[in-house]
Write a protein that holds these residues in place. Sequence first.
Motif, short mmCIF file in Angstrom:
data_model
loop_
_atom_site.label_atom_id
_atom_site.label_comp_id
_atom_site.label_asym_id
_atom_site.label_seq_id
_atom_site.Cartn_x
_atom_site.Cartn_y
_atom_site.Cartn_z
N VAL A 228 23.90 31.56 -28.16
CA VAL A 228 23.24 32.54 -27.29
C VAL A 228 23.81 33.93 -27.51
O VAL A 228 23.21 34.93 -27.07
N TYR A 229 24.95 34.01 -28.19
CA TYR A 229 25.56 35.31 -28.49
C TYR A 229 25.53 35.57 -29.99
O TYR A 229 25.66 34.63 -30.79
N ALA A 230 25.38 36.83 -30.34
CA ALA A 230 25.31 37.21 -31.76
C ALA A 230 26.04 38.53 -31.96
O ALA A 230 26.40 39.22 -31.01
N SER A 231 26.23 38.86 -33.22
CA SER A 231 26.88 40.13 -33.56
C SER A 231 25.94 41.28 -33.25
O SER A 231 24.73 41.20 -33.46
N GLY A 232 26.50 42.36 -32.71
CA GLY A 232 25.69 43.52 -32.37
C GLY A 232 26.39 44.81 -32.76
O GLY A 232 27.59 44.83 -33.06
N TRP A 233 25.63 45.88 -32.73
CA TRP A 233 26.13 47.20 -33.14
C TRP A 233 25.42 48.25 -32.32
O TRP A 233 24.19 48.23 -32.19
#
Length: 315
Positions: A228-233
Motif C-alpha cells: 500500500v506504500y510506494a516510493s515518492g518524490w
Amino acid sequence: MKRRRLLGGLVAAGAAALLPGCTEEEVPRPPLPLSAGEDGGVYWPLGRALSVTLRTRWRSDPLVTSGSADNQERLRDGRARLAFSTVDVADEAQSGRGPFDAKYPLRALAGLYSDYVHLVVRAESQMKDLDGLAGRPVSTGAPGSGTEIVATRMLAAAGITLRGFERHRLDLHDSIAALRAGVVDAFFFSGGLPTPAIAKFVTDGDSPVRLLDLGQYLDTMRSQYGEVYASGWIPTNAYGLSSVTTVSIPNILAVPHTIGAESAYQLTRLLFVAKPRLARAHPEGRQLDPRSAIDTYPVPLHPGAERYYREQKRA
C-alpha cells in the motif's frame, strides 16, 4: 365531447411529463452524498468538481470531512455513498484493523492519483529526519484522517512511539497556524501535489518552511504493511522548495459493496465524463486514466466498474 377529449389529452400529456425520461430535471434523483476531505487538501476541490457532474443523475453534495478514515466510517454508517480514500486506510477498513472495530467490505470504482507524505518544518529548524522530532511538539493530523494513520506508522518505523514527542492532532489549517505561531515544530500531511493549503502557506512567505526527506522509512513501512506504500518524490516545482523523497500512497474512489452494478457503472462513467472538470479543479485530476484506474489493490473493483473498463478496452 371535443372539450372532454382535449382535457383528457392535456391530462395524459401532463402525466407523461412526470414519467422518467421526459426531461432530466423532472426525473427524481436519489441522494448520493460524497465524502471528500479537508478544505485545503486535494480531495475537496476534486469532490466539488465531481459532484457537479454527478448531479445529472443524483443529488450529490460534497462533504467536508477529516479525511480517509472519517470517509470510511461515513460509508459504513450510510452518511456517504461515495468516498475518496487512500488504499492503506481502505485496507484497514475492509480488514477491521487499526481504528476500525469490524470488517467492512468495500469496492473501488477507480484508482485516482497518489498522496505524498509531507513533513513541514520551519526553514531555520535544525531537524534533518524523524529522530529530530523526539520530545518536540508535532501535529500528526486530525483524528479520522489518513494523515494520522500514516504519520503514526512512519514514526513507529523510525522507532519513535506516541509517548516520544508532544502530540497534537490538528487538521491541516490548524497545523499551519500552529507552526506559524510556534505551537508546534513540525506537522505531517498526506496529500496530492500540490496540496493547496500548503502551497498558499509557502507562497505567503511570512513563515519560511522546508520539507524533511522521508524516503528512508519506506522499506520498513512496506515490510510491516505491504504494497500500500510506494516510493515518492516531491519535486521543487510543487512548492518552490528543495525536492525531497518520501512515501506515496495511492488513492481510490470507494463505494459500499451493496451498491448495485448499474449504479456503479454509471458512477464510473460519470467520473470519466467529469475528467476535464476535475483537471480544472486541481492538477491531480489529470491523472485519471482508464488504463491505470483499474489498479485499486488491495480493494477489489466493483463489477459495475469492471463492466465500464471492459467496454473502454473494446472501444
